[in-house]
Motif scaffolding. Structure first.
Motif: not given
Ligand SMILES: Cc1ncc(C[n+]2csc(CCOP(=O)(O)OP(=O)(O)O)c2C)c(N)n1
Ligand SMILES: [Mg+2]
Length: 585
Positions: A24, A187, A189
């Motif tokens: 991430d 955050s 990914v």
């Protein structure tokens, strides 16, 4: 039972195979920094970068948490100056970012390589100005105040963004770079393998820039013909870490040199060729001046006017990596554009072994002036009176730096700065860190922390009582990390002097503070050593103890409140009042 566990394991294995490993934004930022040799981050945690700091620490990067972002920013900037690697400062959005921005702008002005990384709020909301938590278009705000500014929206671009930031900070003339990381990015990914491939280790981030042979020849012809040559070393020369080459050039030429504040110690201030004690005279009387990593800005009176003995026919040679610097204030007769090390080496080679010494009358005139000025000041430095004046106190510190020349001296204030610069001789390169080009107050504790962290050496921060206040809360940081920093607060009860009186109302005068304040008590609150001293002898003892033990120490040095002058040595820059009384409206 065992069968069920085995089945579960099998299923998990299948799933693992089916779904490739993920990474991430958090991890990619950290991996990109680590890949490029970033070992320390200076910052203040909060949304959205708290976990980034934690994870960086977990990944082996040293994360130094400050009490205010400006101090973390100054720490990152001076780390950049000391190491030739960009210092990294990490902050939260809007207010944290703005707190760090002063340091970023100051780094750019001073040509320190630094990267300010700030988290930022939801792009969609920020751009529609719908009032997000800590909403601000930080990229737009940062842009005019630094060398380059980038925003990353996709995790796959983190590698390239960090690489661009590092190259922008280090290449050519170094400076500050802003990197905007929206919270959402962290955050996001992506496939771990693709992520790893997207990272870039910057190759040759500060490429050598070789000066033209014709430029070197032009400069040397001018220098050779000089009757009263002078070399001025600036902090660019200190940054270059070409210490041996610069020393060889100066010594081989026999030309007197003048160090700018943060270039002090590149050659010892006590070197026979150092003209520091005859500064006014050499500026005025020299005929050819070679600037090495020094700019003709206000600190050198823009290369013209009374300080330079105008009217004159002085000629300048300027060695600088930035072509735009040439002719910025006055004509540069011999521009030498390139990196300092390459230029100095080329100049040395061009000089050969039979370079004629400068005319003897010039050297002896400088020496006479130096001796005269040194003799004048000597008795003042020995004065062991109470309360101390600046010279008496600085005389004690001067002896200590002579005995401990590897100590890093951090210095800010007005009188405390200007007089310390003149009095305290430096003996080694990059040991004097101060307010630089802007004369900015507030660098003190940030510089002290980074100097201790980056070098592992002892730090002596000599601070005006006002100057100290700008970053004083970082005393806790110094205690928390147990850094070998000794802070001396020159306490003259105020800004410039502690004697101003407001004659028309109950408020204190604008330049004075609480009289007889005990700054030493501040560090005691955090477990550090406090000392309260009234004489140069007491001061010397307390500083020696601190530098010996390496324990965080704050010494409150009582200075005669009447001893300072308005704005230290630059009172002439104050605008003069045109009318003597307030006109009636
Ligand atoms: C950020 C910033 N704010 C304000 C100033 C203006 N200023 C210059 S020197 C100084 C403080 C001087 O007082 P002190 O540090 O006590 O030094 P002293 O002359 O008393 O030794 C101030 C506020 C500045 N240079 N930078
Ligand atoms: Mg003061």
């Amino acid at each position: 039972m065992a069968q069920a566990v085995a089945k579960e394991q099998r299923n998990a294995d299948i799933q693992m195979r089916a779904e490739p490993e993920k990474t991430d934004g958090f991890s990619l930022v950290i991996d990109a920094l680590k890949l490029n040799g970033i070992k320390t981050i200076y910052g203040v945690p909060g949304i959205p970068i708290t976990d980034l700091g934690r994870m960086a620490q977990g990944a082996g990067i040293r994360v130094i948490s400050f009490r205010h972002e400006q101090n973390a920013g100054h720490a990152a900037a001076i780390a950049g100056f000391l190491t030739k690697k960009p210092g990294v400062c990490l902050t939260v959005s809007a207010p944290g970012f703005l707190n760090g921005l002063t340091a970023l702008a100051n780094a750019t002005t001073n040509c320190f390589p630094m990267i300010l990384i700030s988290g930022s709020s939801e792009r969609e909301i920020v751009d529609l100005q719908q009032g997000d938590y800590e909403e601000m278009d930080q990229l737009a705000v940062a842009k005019p105040l630094c060398k380059a500014a980038f925003r990353v929206l996709n995790p796959a671009d983190i590698g390239i963004a960090v690489a661009r930031a590092i190259r922008a900070a280090l290449s050519g003339r170094p400076g500050g770079v802003y990197l905007d990381l929206p919270g959402k990015l962290l955050s996001q990914v992506m496939d771990a393998e693709a992520g790893e491939k997207s990272l870039i280790k910057v190759i040759d981030p500060a490429p050598a820039q070789i000066p033209a042979a014709s430029a070197i020849r032009r400069a040397l012809d001018l220098l050779k013909a000089a009757k009263r040559p002078l070399i001025i070393l600036g902090k660019g020369a200190a940054y270059a870490q070409a210490d041996d080459q610069i020393r060889a050039l100066v010594e081989n030429s026999g030309i007197p040199f003048l160090p700018m504040s943060m270039a002090k110690g590149l050659l010892p201030d006590t070197h026979a060729q150092c003209a520091g004690a005859a500064r006014s005279m050499v500026l005025k009387d020299s005929d050819v001046v070679m600037l090495i990593g020094a700019r003709l800005n206000w600190l050198l009176s823009h290369g013209k006017g009374k300080a330079w003995g105008e009217p004159h026919s002085k000629k300048f040679i300027q060695v600088d990596i930035e072509p735009n610097e040439m002719d910025s204030n006055v004509e540069i007769a011999a521009p030498v554009v390139g990196d300092i090390a390459s230029c100095v080496i080329a100049l040395m080679e061009g000089m050969g072994n039979a370079w004629p010494a400068p005319p003897a009358h010039w050297l002896s005139a400088i020496n006479a002036k130096k001796e005269d000025n040194i003799a004048k000041i000597a008795p003042r430095l020995m004065r062991n009176s109470a309360p101390m004046d600046f010279y008496g106190a600085l005389g004690a510190l001067r002896t200590i730096i002579k005995q401990r020349p590897d100590t890093i001296l951090v210095n800010e204030g007005a009188n405390t700065l200007d007089l310390a610069r003149g009095v305290i001789d430096m003996y080694q390169p990059r040991k004097r860190l101060d307010v630089g080009t802007w004369g900015v107050m507030g660098i003190g504790m940030g510089f002290a922390v980074a100097a201790a962290i980056e070098t592992g050496g002892r730090v002596l921060a000599v601070e005006g009582d006002s100057a100290f206040g700008f970053s004083g809360m970082e005393v806790e940081t110094i205690c928390r990390y147990k850094l070998p920093v000794c802070i001396v607060v020159f306490n003259n009860n105020g800004i410039y002097r502690g004697t101003d009186v407001n004659t028309v109302g109950p408020d204190a005068a604008t330049t004075v503070f609480v009289k007889g304040a005990r700054y030493d008590k501040i560090i005691e609150a955090f477990g550090g050593v406090g000392a309260h001293v009234r004489t140069p002898d007491e001061l010397a003892r307390a500083v020696n103890d601190a530098l010996e033990s390496g324990r965080p120490t704050l010494i409150n040095a009582v200075i005669d409140p009447a001893a300072g002058s308005e704005s230290g040595r630059i009172g002439n820059l104050n605008p003069k009042r045109a009318v003597s009384k307030n006109r009636k409206r």
